[in-house]
Enzyme design. Structure first.
Site, PDB file in Angstrom:
ATOM      1  N   GLU A  63     -16.807 120.451 -72.568  1.00  0.00           N
ATOM      2  CA  GLU A  63     -16.744 119.067 -73.061  1.00  0.00           C
ATOM      3  C   GLU A  63     -18.075 118.328 -72.899  1.00  0.00           C
ATOM      4  OE1 GLU A  63     -13.394 116.972 -71.337  1.00  0.00           O
ATOM      5  OE2 GLU A  63     -12.001 117.972 -72.693  1.00  0.00           O
ATOM      6  N   GLU A 122      -7.656 122.779 -75.683  1.00  0.00           N
ATOM      7  CA  GLU A 122      -6.780 122.016 -74.781  1.00  0.00           C
ATOM      8  C   GLU A 122      -5.826 121.147 -75.581  1.00  0.00           C
ATOM      9  OE1 GLU A 122      -8.775 119.869 -71.638  1.00  0.00           O
ATOM     10  OE2 GLU A 122     -10.036 121.589 -71.108  1.00  0.00           O
TER      11      GLU A 122
END
Ligand SMILES: *[C@@H]1O[C@H](CO)[C@@H](O)[C@H](O)[C@H]1NC(C)=O
Ligand SMILES: *[C@@H]1O[C@H](CO)[C@@H](O)[C@H](O)[C@H]1NC(C)=O
Ligand SMILES: *[C@@H]1O[C@H](CO)[C@@H](O)[C@H](O)[C@H]1NC(C)=O
Ligand SMILES: *[C@@H]1O[C@H](CO)[C@@H](O)[C@H](O)[C@H]1NC(C)=O
Ligand SMILES: *[C@@H]1O[C@H](CO)[C@@H](O)[C@H](O)[C@H]1NC(C)=O
Ligand SMILES: *[C@@H]1O[C@H](CO)[C@@H](O)[C@H](O)[C@H]1NC(C)=O
Ligand SMILES: *[C@@H]1O[C@H](CO)[C@@H](O)[C@H](O)[C@H]1NC(C)=O
Ligand SMILES: *[C@@H]1O[C@H](CO)[C@@H](O)[C@H](O)[C@H]1NC(C)=O
Ligand SMILES: *[C@@H]1O[C@H](CO)[C@@H](O)[C@H](O)[C@H]1NC(C)=O
Length: 838
Positions: free
Chosen positions: A181, A250
């Site tokens: 991320e 995710e």
């Protein structure tokens, strides 16, 4: 060696080789390509240190039964290399064992090495010692950092290769991740960010693992990195090249929880909707984050303030039990998706509008095999759509799956799966040893001395210092002490303390005078004090509650009392500033130094009387384990805040005294329709975020277990108790209008004309249905545990269901008027049943 032995050795080596065939994993613009075949895959996150090796086989089996192809895990650098150059892969840290177990179960692995992992894990997985390397800047184009990141990544890759764990070597790992991320924070790292990401990609590629790499939330991921999406929904995501497949690393199955807040959950219908929409819109691999969340044992939780439970409302609950209906509803979804796989990998989806807020996507092979997804993303209105010559009901916020472009086998809003109500069953906890029940023997205790006990580790510095720099996170605790603090008298004045966090206890002349805690925004308190004439002492105890794990430069966020510290409210209106005095410092508590958590120290007392509601008190007792095999928890109701250990192993930080606001926006049954975020569906307003704390069964002996607690603010150890985690009521509710689950699970699902069917199955082997407290065919109301009959209700249903189910481990009932009678024509009816098993 005789020839027979030679032949045997030869046979054994052939057998060994046959289970280790290398698998060629590549990708194209559509999907992961495994041995030349595109695949549509389902993955789920299980973080190995958040459970025990004894739990792993069961968790993996339940994942496979739930329809997963892949298990995803991060690698936790600070677990494996607590001191630079000293590696630890034992026990819960046995990454190789975990991956081998997944492989042996026939599942693949996605290994997200990071090594920055976020994960609501202490310091995002970075070891604290990184922070102290000269000239280091984390997660940017910085040589000292890159050397460490590469060294650890290479170490993990080498460990995997030594054990032949990459698919290219015949192992289960088919994907790996580098960084995590970074795109979310990249702009804040300025011009050094892009060179860092390019370097990380090149560094990872150079490791020659033979399997593809991903970078999640990284729109500018350089080739050959696959950039992937994380979020509650990812159907709108597109990768940065048409040569890369659309992956979702995710899909948040719920959300983590924090002390003092209500607990988030995410309805199964919405998780299924998000997943189905992703597959509808060209997605071919998604990962549930989390599939099993587990427990933040020890001081591993990040934050600050994240709870010890990392349940995450995942399909497997913290204790490893199936969370139903979420697990079952997703299992049905995965089966439906797999029925579409051939068509999905043959082509990209062709999407056409079906009207307002609804659309169809068709996947078709050249030979005419056809699969379709019909979606209605209206947050309120059900619709009827016309598709491929037929009309279809599409409930609001749902997707229907038609593996033959004709028959609906699954709709995300129609839950066929069993609902199960888990419960904690309190266990006897009376004083007095009793080997057959969970019972505490008598308590012993130790009063932690306030302030700096004479100790060679204490040190004096002018002024206030930042805490993490000073403790290096060796302990949550640091004392800031001052004696004879400038003012030698003063009544009704205030001690003003400002701290970066996370929790503060202020002792004046040895007595707790005030406290504070602050989430992110630090602490600022004014504590009323009355100084005694002459010499006074001020002892400030500062605590960290899990180091920050997310955000740009999170590693530099400080903690502790950085000031000012002042006396305010003096008669003459002035302020006395203590900030730059000579403070005495102590890292950690005396109880930690003499190893009270291990229970072996000689300082324990058991006279004269058990101290109750006194701050900074250590308690110890022994107990026998609750009988049976059910997961065990300790209920800390009655305690305040602290840490606890069982047989020397930390079960984490506890804080039942931290109650979330009663005025919060909690609902037990949240409307799944419409956009979800982590504030939408909450439970536990006016309650502690966590009351029960998991004790892994494998940490317990039948008798003679040692419990040690460090209580910070005051509590009553007589109030705590054990509980086991059990399944109580199970329920199912199926409508006449639902697709039949038997269609989905039979081999000839499309040709066999079956009817909507209600299935009930006891949660554990060797159980049978012993009671059916609710049965209704008609228009029953409510949810599992609160069903009530509606106005319309069949007379026969009760007898038919009891006959089919009582005394059986499972039963199925056709939900038709032919079977159950016709209580009210022209009404869509459903059958609702509640059952107990034992
Ligand atoms: C692996 O598969 C790719 C494409 O699917 C192919 O180009 C490549 O030659 C294969 N490699 C091996 C070693 O078989
Ligand atoms: C699916 O992929 C095709 C081909 O790249 C593209 O035309 C189409 O827009 C994609 N659909 C979605 C929903 O992304
Ligand atoms: C997509 O489907 C529409 C409607 O069935 C059809 O007219 C169109 O030709 C299809 N497009 C492609 C690229 O197959
Ligand atoms: C100890 O266990 C036995 C057997 O279960 C039970 O009968 C007895 O009441 C228990 N005693 C105490 C003090 O709990
Ligand atoms: C004040 O009390 C502390 C603790 O008893 C002692 O160490 C210190 O020397 C005293 N200071 C003075 C000026 O008496
Ligand atoms: C920690 O120490 C380093 C080096 O002394 C310093 O640069 C940094 O600002 C300190 N961090 C905090 C949060 O005080
Ligand atoms: C106010 O009172 C304090 C304590 O008696 C003293 O130390 C300080 O000098 C006084 N300030 C002023 C401005 O008089
Ligand atoms: C704790 O136990 C005492 C009796 O020992 C009782 O009075 C009190 O209500 C209990 N408190 C809680 C929070 O259960
Ligand atoms: C059901 O609806 C049909 C058509 O709308 C009507 O003819 C019939 O009388 C209705 N039956 C009942 C029992 O209301």
């Amino acid at each position: 060696m005789g020839s027979g032995t030679v032949a045997l050795v030869f046979l054994l080596s052939v057998a060994a080789a046959s289970v280790c065939f290398a698998v060629n994993v590549t990708y194209d613009g559509r999907a992961l390509v495994v041995d030349g075949k595109r695949r549509v895959l389902v993955s789920g996150s299980i973080h190995y240190p958040r459970s025990t090796p004894e739990m792993w086989p069961d968790l993996i089996k339940k994942s496979k039964d739930g329809g997963l192809d892949i298990i995803e895990t991060y690698v936790f650098w600070n677990l494996h290399e607590p001191n630079r150059g000293q590696f630890d892969f034992s026990g819960r840290k046995d990454l190789v064992k975990f991956i081998k177990l997944v492989g042996e179960a026939g599942l693949f692995v996605h290994l997200r090495i990071g090594p920055y992992v976020c994960a609501e894990w202490n310091y995002g997985g970075f070891p604290l010692w990184l922070h102290f390397l000269p000239g280091i800047q984390l997660r940017t184009d910085n040589a000292p950092y890159k050397i460490e990141m590469q060294r650890f990544t290479a170490r993990i890759v080498a460990l995997m290769k030594q054990n032949n764990l990459f698919a290219s070597q015949g192992g289960p790992i088919i994907l790996s991740q580098i960084e995590n991320e970074y795109g979310n924070v990249e702009s804040e790292y300025g011009s050094s960010a892009k060179p860092y990401i390019d370097w990380a990609a090149q560094m990872a590629t150079s490791m020659n693992t033979g399997v593809p790499w991903v970078m999640c939330q990284q729109d500018d991921a350089p080739d050959p990195m696959i950039n992937t999406c994380n979020g509650f929904y990812c159907d709108q995501f597109t990768p940065n090249s048409d040569q890369k497949p659309k992956f979702w690393t995710e899909l948040w199955s719920g959300w983590f929880s924090s002390f003092g807040d209500p607990v988030p959950y995410r309805p199964a219908e919405d998780v299924a909707f998000a997943a189905a929409r992703f597959y509808q819109k060209n997605g071919t691999l998604l990962n549930y984050y989390m599939y099993h969340g587990g427990t933040n044992f020890g001081r591993t939780s990040g934050g600050p303030f994240f709870t010890t439970s990392y349940d995450y409302d995942a399909p497997l609950d913290e204790f490893g039990l199936l969370r139903q209906p979420k697990w079952g509803h997703l299992k049905d979804l995965h089966k439906a998706i797999k029925l579409c796989e051939e068509a999905m990998v043959a082509a990209v989806g062709n999407t056409t509008s079906l009207g307002q807020n609804s659309e169809a996507t068709v996947y078709q092979t050249e030979s005419g095999q056809c699969a379709a997804f019909l979606a209605n993303w209206d947050g309120q209105l059900d619709s009827i759509v016309y598709f491929n010559g037929n009309y279809y009901d599409l409930p609001a916020w749902s997707v229907s799956i038609l593996p033959d472009c004709k028959n609906v086998v699954y709709n995300t809003a129609k839950v066929n799966s069993i609902t199960a109500i888990p419960k904690f069953v309190p266990q006897a906890s009376q004083t007095g040893p009793n080997s057959s029940v969970a019972s505490f023997s008598s308590w012993s205790w130790f009063k932690e001395p306030v302030g700096i006990s004479i100790n060679r580790d204490a040190f004096v510095l002018p002024g206030l210092v930042e805490q993490i720099n000073t403790t290096a996170d060796k302990s949550d605790f640091m004392w800031y002490s001052l004696s004879d603090p400038l003012l030698r008298d003063g009544s009704q004045i205030q001690l003003h303390v400002e701290s970066l966090g996370h929790v503060l206890y202020a002792f004046v002349n040895g007595r707790l005078a005030g406290k504070g805690s602050g989430k992110g925004k630090g602490i600022s308190v004014d504590i009323p004090v009355n100084l005694e004439p002459g010499n006074n002492t001020i002892d400030l105890l500062s605590l960290t509650m899990g180091l920050q794990n997310y955000g740009a430069f999170f590693d530099l966020a400080g903690a502790g009392i950085t000031g000012p510290v002042q006396f305010k409210g003096l008669n003459n209106g002035s302020t006395v500033d203590l900030s730059s005095e000579q403070w005495t410092y102590q890292v950690g508590l005396k109880g930690e130094r003499v190893r009270l958590p291990q229970g072996i120290s000689k300082v324990w007392a058991s006279q004269p009387a058990l101290p109750i509601n006194t701050p900074l008190t250590w308690y110890k007792t022994t107990f026998s384990a609750p009988p049976g095999n059910s997961p065990v928890a300790i209920d800390f109701t009655g305690m305040g805040k602290g840490q606890a250990w069982i047989n020397g192993q930390s079960i984490g930080r506890y804080w039942p005294a931290n109650i979330s606001p009663a005025s919060g926006n909690c609902v037990d049954s949240c409307n799944y329709r419409g956009q979800y975020d982590q504030k939408k569906c909450l439970r536990g307003c006016g309650k502690p975020a966590q009351q029960h704390y998991h004790i892994p069964r494998s940490w317990l002996k039948p008798t003679g277990n040692i419990l040690v607690m460090l209580e910070e603010i005051g509590g009553n150890p007589n109030n705590i108790s054990f509980a086991t985690r059990e399944i109580g009521l199970i329920c199912a509710r199926v409508s006449e209008s639902y697709p039949a689950p038997l269609d989905l699970w039979s081999d000839n699902y499309l040709t066999r004309v079956t009817k909507p069917t209600l299935l009930l199955e006891c949660p554990f082997p060797n159980q049978v249905i012993t009671d059916l407290p609710f049965i209704s065919f008609g228009n029953p109301h409510g949810t599992c545990g609160s069903f009530t009959h509606g106005r319309c209700r069949s007379r026969q249903a009760r007898r038919i269901v009891r006959k089919a189910c009582l005394g059986k481990p499972k039963c199925s009932i056709e939900v038709t008027v032919d079977n159950l009678g016709e209580p009210c024509a022209n009404v869509t009816k459903s059958l609702a049943v509640a059952a107990y098993c034992s």
